[in-house]
Every structure is written in structure tokens, then in C-alpha cells.
Design a protein around this motif. Structure first.
Motif, PDB file in Angstrom:
ATOM      1  N   ILE A  15       0.821  -1.223   0.000  1.00 26.01           N
ATOM      2  CA  ILE A  15       0.000   0.000   0.000  1.00 26.01           C
ATOM      3  C   ILE A  15       0.851   1.268   0.000  1.00 26.01           C
ATOM      4  N   CYS A  16       2.159   1.138   0.153  1.00 30.11           N
ATOM      5  CA  CYS A  16       3.056   2.297   0.154  1.00 30.11           C
ATOM      6  C   CYS A  16       3.474   2.737  -1.245  1.00 30.11           C
ATOM      7  N   LYS A  17       3.172   1.919  -2.239  1.00 33.65           N
ATOM      8  CA  LYS A  17       3.595   2.265  -3.600  1.00 33.65           C
ATOM      9  C   LYS A  17       2.939   3.569  -4.045  1.00 33.65           C
ATOM     10  N   GLY A  18       3.772   4.461  -4.584  1.00 33.24           N
ATOM     11  CA  GLY A  18       3.279   5.739  -5.073  1.00 33.24           C
ATOM     12  C   GLY A  18       2.989   6.750  -3.984  1.00 33.24           C
ATOM     13  N   MET A  21       5.846   7.179   1.642  1.00 33.10           N
ATOM     14  CA  MET A  21       6.633   6.075   2.188  1.00 33.10           C
ATOM     15  C   MET A  21       7.561   5.487   1.121  1.00 33.10           C
ATOM     16  N   GLU A  22       7.080   5.364  -0.101  1.00 36.76           N
ATOM     17  CA  GLU A  22       7.946   4.887  -1.182  1.00 36.76           C
ATOM     18  C   GLU A  22       9.039   5.906  -1.485  1.00 36.76           C
ATOM     19  N   THR A  23       8.689   7.178  -1.500  1.00 33.44           N
ATOM     20  CA  THR A  23       9.668   8.236  -1.751  1.00 33.44           C
ATOM     21  C   THR A  23      10.809   8.184  -0.732  1.00 33.44           C
ATOM     22  N   LEU A  24      10.475   7.910   0.531  1.00 37.79           N
ATOM     23  CA  LEU A  24      11.484   7.859   1.593  1.00 37.79           C
ATOM     24  C   LEU A  24      12.128   6.475   1.723  1.00 37.79           C
ATOM     25  N   ASP A  25      11.725   5.527   0.881  1.00 36.09           N
ATOM     26  CA  ASP A  25      12.254   4.152   0.911  1.00 36.09           C
ATOM     27  C   ASP A  25      12.001   3.444   2.236  1.00 36.09           C
ATOM     28  N   GLY A  55      14.940  16.167  10.690  1.00 37.07           N
ATOM     29  CA  GLY A  55      13.925  15.831  11.683  1.00 37.07           C
ATOM     30  C   GLY A  55      12.561  15.590  11.062  1.00 37.07           C
ATOM     31  N   GLY A  56      12.248  16.294   9.986  1.00 39.53           N
ATOM     32  CA  GLY A  56      10.977  16.083   9.309  1.00 39.53           C
ATOM     33  C   GLY A  56      10.877  14.700   8.687  1.00 39.53           C
ATOM     34  N   ALA A  57      11.996  14.182   8.187  1.00 38.52           N
ATOM     35  CA  ALA A  57      12.000  12.819   7.642  1.00 38.52           C
ATOM     36  C   ALA A  57      11.777  11.809   8.768  1.00 38.52           C
ATOM     37  N   SER A  58      12.363  12.075   9.933  1.00 34.18           N
ATOM     38  CA  SER A  58      12.144  11.204  11.094  1.00 34.18           C
ATOM     39  C   SER A  58      10.683  11.205  11.507  1.00 34.18           C
ATOM     40  N   VAL A  59      10.082  12.378  11.516  1.00 33.84           N
ATOM     41  CA  VAL A  59       8.668  12.486  11.895  1.00 33.84           C
ATOM     42  C   VAL A  59       7.788  11.801  10.849  1.00 33.84           C
ATOM     43  N   ALA A  60       8.115  11.954   9.574  1.00 30.69           N
ATOM     44  CA  ALA A  60       7.347  11.267   8.528  1.00 30.69           C
ATOM     45  C   ALA A  60       7.463   9.754   8.692  1.00 30.69           C
ATOM     46  N   SER A  67       0.823   5.033  12.047  1.00 29.53           N
ATOM     47  CA  SER A  67      -0.459   4.941  11.340  1.00 29.53           C
ATOM     48  C   SER A  67      -0.658   3.557  10.732  1.00 29.53           C
ATOM     49  N   ALA A  68       0.403   2.981  10.180  1.00 26.17           N
ATOM     50  CA  ALA A  68       0.298   1.629   9.630  1.00 26.17           C
ATOM     51  C   ALA A  68      -0.015   0.628  10.738  1.00 26.17           C
ATOM     52  N   ALA A  69       0.584   0.822  11.909  1.00 25.03           N
ATOM     53  CA  ALA A  69       0.301  -0.067  13.045  1.00 25.03           C
ATOM     54  C   ALA A  69      -1.169   0.033  13.442  1.00 25.03           C
ATOM     55  N   SER A  70      -1.695   1.251  13.511  1.00 27.99           N
ATOM     56  CA  SER A  70      -3.120   1.414  13.813  1.00 27.99           C
ATOM     57  C   SER A  70      -3.961   0.705  12.765  1.00 27.99           C
ATOM     58  N   TYR A  71      -3.573   0.851  11.520  1.00 24.06           N
ATOM     59  CA  TYR A  71      -4.296   0.237  10.407  1.00 24.06           C
ATOM     60  C   TYR A  71      -4.366  -1.287  10.554  1.00 24.06           C
TER      61      TYR A  71
END
Length: 140
Positions: A15-18, A21-25, A55-60, A67-71
Motif C-alpha cells: 500500500i506504500c507504492k506511489g 513512504m515509497e519516496t522515503l524508501d 527531523g521532518g523525515a524522522s517524523v514522517a 499509522s500503519a500499526a493502527s491500520y
């Protein structure tokens, strides 16, 4: 790894494709009864201008894993998950390698959930500690 774990991780990664999450690998690599673990490479793509992890990449990363864990731990047939608040403390910098984000549940309510996301380096040293509050919204 058992089939159930493999299926959950496959769905999370698919579900991360596109997406960001995909951008950040970001790759989901382990799941347990009350946690989800992902990794992200630290490359110039996620650096701030002075060459360390932004830090923004860490937060992302933290919000993505929480969020994935909640999902995966909620009734996703009847609910959508949204992050409603995130806080982060960055305690160590890193220039290269991988960081690992482990989301663990602190509170699992019917409507809101509280997650702790520990971001560590390859030697298990704490890079950032984050708390994410998510909300489960009924699907119409």
C-alpha cells in the motif's frame, strides 16, 4: 517468519507504492502482537543541508509506522485511521546507514490510540522518540 506476519508486512509494503513512504524508501520489516517495525535508509535524499537526517523525515517515518500499526491492529473494514497529533524529540544525529522505527501501542481505545515510536540506528542507539495519537473514523 510465519505466513500471517509475511502477509501483514506484504500488505503494508504494497500500500506504500506511489506514496511518501515509497519516496522515503520506508520498508516494513517485522510485526508482532503489539508492534510494527520499519526501516529507512539515511541518504542525502533525507538529509538537512548540513548532511544529517532531517527531523521532518524522522517524523514522517514515525507517523507512517504508527499509522500503519493502527491500520493493521484495528478493524480496517469499518474504520479509517488518521494521525491527529505527533510529537518528536530528536536526541542524536545520523549521517548514513539505516534508521529503524518501532511503533508500540501505549493506549488502544475504541476511538483514539496512542503510539510510541522509537527511532534507532543500526547499533540500537536512540535517534528520536515520538508519540503519535491516531483516531479511528467510521467508514461510510
Amino acid at each position: 517468519m510465519n505466513e500471517h506476519k509475511e502477509k501483514i508486512l506484504s500488505v503494508c509494503n504494497e500500500i506504500c507504492k506511489g506514496t511518501l513512504m515509497e519516496t522515503l524508501d520506508i520498508t516494513y520489516i517485522d510485526v508482532g502482537e503489539n508492534f510494527l517495525l520499519a526501516k529507512m535508509p539515511v541518504t542525502p535524499k533525507v538529509h538537512q543541508p548540513d548532511g544529517v537526517l532531517h527531523g521532518g523525515a524522522s517524523v514522517a517515518l514515525a507517523e507512517s509506522v504508527g499509522s500503519a500499526a493502527s491500520y493493521i491492529f484495528l478493524d480496517r473494514q469499518n474504520f479509517s485511521v488518521r494521525g491527529i497529533e505527533i510529537a518528536a524529540n530528536h536526541v542524536r544525529s545520523i549521517k548514513e546507514g539505516f534508521v529503524y522505527a518501532k511503533a508500540s501501542i501505549l493506549h488502544k481505545g475504541r476511538t483514539t490510540q496512542l503510539w510510541e515510536i522509537r527511532i534507532t540506528d543500526e547499533e540500537d542507539r536512540l535517534i528520536s522518540n515520538c508519540k503519535l495519537t491516531t483516531i479511528a473514523l467510521p467508514r461510510n
